[in-house]
Design an enzyme around this catalytic site. Structure first.
Site, short mmCIF file in Angstrom:
data_model
loop_
_atom_site.label_atom_id
_atom_site.label_comp_id
_atom_site.label_asym_id
_atom_site.label_seq_id
_atom_site.Cartn_x
_atom_site.Cartn_y
_atom_site.Cartn_z
N HIS A 1 0.75 -1.11 -0.14
CA HIS A 1 -0.09 0.16 0.08
C HIS A 1 0.84 1.36 0.11
CE1 HIS A 1 -3.52 -2.39 0.69
NE2 HIS A 1 -3.41 -3.00 1.79
O1 RIB Z 1 -5.96 0.64 3.27
C1 RIB Z 1 -4.69 0.59 3.15
C2 RIB Z 1 -4.38 1.70 4.35
O2 RIB Z 1 -4.58 1.47 5.48
C3 RIB Z 1 -2.93 1.91 4.34
O3 RIB Z 1 -2.48 3.04 4.67
C4 RIB Z 1 -2.44 1.12 5.66
O4 RIB Z 1 -1.48 1.61 6.30
C5 RIB Z 1 -4.07 1.37 6.44
O5 RIB Z 1 -3.65 2.75 7.03
#
Ligand code: RIB
Ligand code: CA
Length: 302
Positions: free
Chosen positions: A232
């Site tokens: 992510h």
């Molecule tokens: O959906 C993924 C996001 O949500 C990323 O930023 C992870 O760290 C959580 O915060």
């Protein structure tokens, strides 16, 4: 390149994004926000990561809850500490200055700044609301959040936009240029389990830390599977540093704020002049991205 500000909620993938950003971008400092865990923990986790890396970087503590709603944390994904899986050395407690006055100072003293936000957008929204006079100093905001198709915390919503949909709506329609990296591309860039050894191969505490953190994360991230684990947030760093790795499509966006099953859902609205467009990452060169990411992590090799 303009000075870069990071706003994060470490979090396993935020940890990787933080150290990759520090290896290749002029990072001025980090504001932490409640999201993956309460802000006291995301603030401490940021300091812990920097301690393992032996890097000095200013870290301040920001919003402890979303703009208008109770906080929802991701303890099932990131653990009770927010960074479960690695036994961090103890570090001295620290008193944080107020994040919003710290931001005002930093943004005032720089000609221009670029923002990378990898948690709920509460800090960014609060700061933009309170500083209309300084908005033109923000070149752009690169956000990890949202999803055009399918969520990860509900069937519709991505976690960051679910936690603070009001802040997400405000930032996306603020008129400040936004580049959005959502699940549509982060679910394509999966780190395969056999690649985890490359963390160990750095032969440094940073490498060992990431190896153990991602061993935990791969067992708890809802979309991790045999093909690999999403990383992510580091894609938001890549989007600012290497935008050519992505396909970008301008869209006018809306974030649902009703407290029902659609909360945090991001939808495309007919692009009207009134609603500023957002540059949305709609595809990614996955091989090129990971090649770039491992190249930046060489910075932490012994
Ligand atoms: O959906 C993924 C996001 O949500 C990323 O930023 C992870 O760290 C959580 O915060
Ligand atoms: Ca995050």
């Amino acid at each position: 390149m303009d000075t870069v500000l990071l706003d994060m909620d470490p979090g396993h993938d935020d940890a990787l994004a933080l150290l990759v950003a520090l290896s290749c971008l002029p990072v001025r400092g980090v504001t932490t926000v409640a999201g993956n865990q309460i802000v006291e923990k995301t603030y401490l986790n940021t300091r812990r990561i920097l301690d393992v890396a032996g890097i000095h970087c200013e870290v301040v503590r920001g919003a402890s809850k979303p703009l208008f709603r109770p906080l929802v944390v991701a303890d099932r994904v990131h653990g009770d500490s927010g960074l479960d899986g690695y036994d961090f050395p103890l570090i001295a407690p620290a008193r944080s200055v107020d994040a919003f006055s710290w931001l005002r100072q930093r943004i005032r003293e720089e000609p221009k700044v670029r923002w990378i936000a990898t948690g709920p957008l509460t800090n960014v929204a609060v700061w933009l609301m309170g500083h209309p006079d300084l908005r033109e100093k923000i070149t752009d905001i690169t956000v990890m959040g949202g999803a055009l198709r399918g969520g990860n915390v509900t069937r519709y919503a991505e976690f960051n936009f679910y936690v603070d949909p009001d802040a997400a709506q405000y930032v996306l329609t603020s008129g400040v240029p936004v580049s959005l990296v959502g699940l549509d591309v982060t679910h394509k860039a999966l780190l395969s389990f056999h690649e985890f050894y490359r963390f160990k191969e750095l032969r440094t505490p940073v490498g060992e830390m990431f190896y153990q953190l991602f061993a935990f994360f791969s067992q708890h991230e809802p979309n991790a599977g045999p093909e690999g684990t999403p990383v992510h947030d580091v894609l938001a760093v890549a989007a600012l540093a290497q935008p050519h790795l992505f396909q970008w499509t301008p869209m006018a966006l809306h974030v649902e704020r009703c407290d029902d099953e659609h909360r945090g859902k991001m939808t495309v609205i007919p692009s009207q002049g009134a609603v500023p467009g957002v540059n949305v990452a709609t595809d990614i060169d996955v091989e090129g991205f990971f090649s770039w990411m491992w190249q930046q992590l060489e910075y932490y090799r012994k």
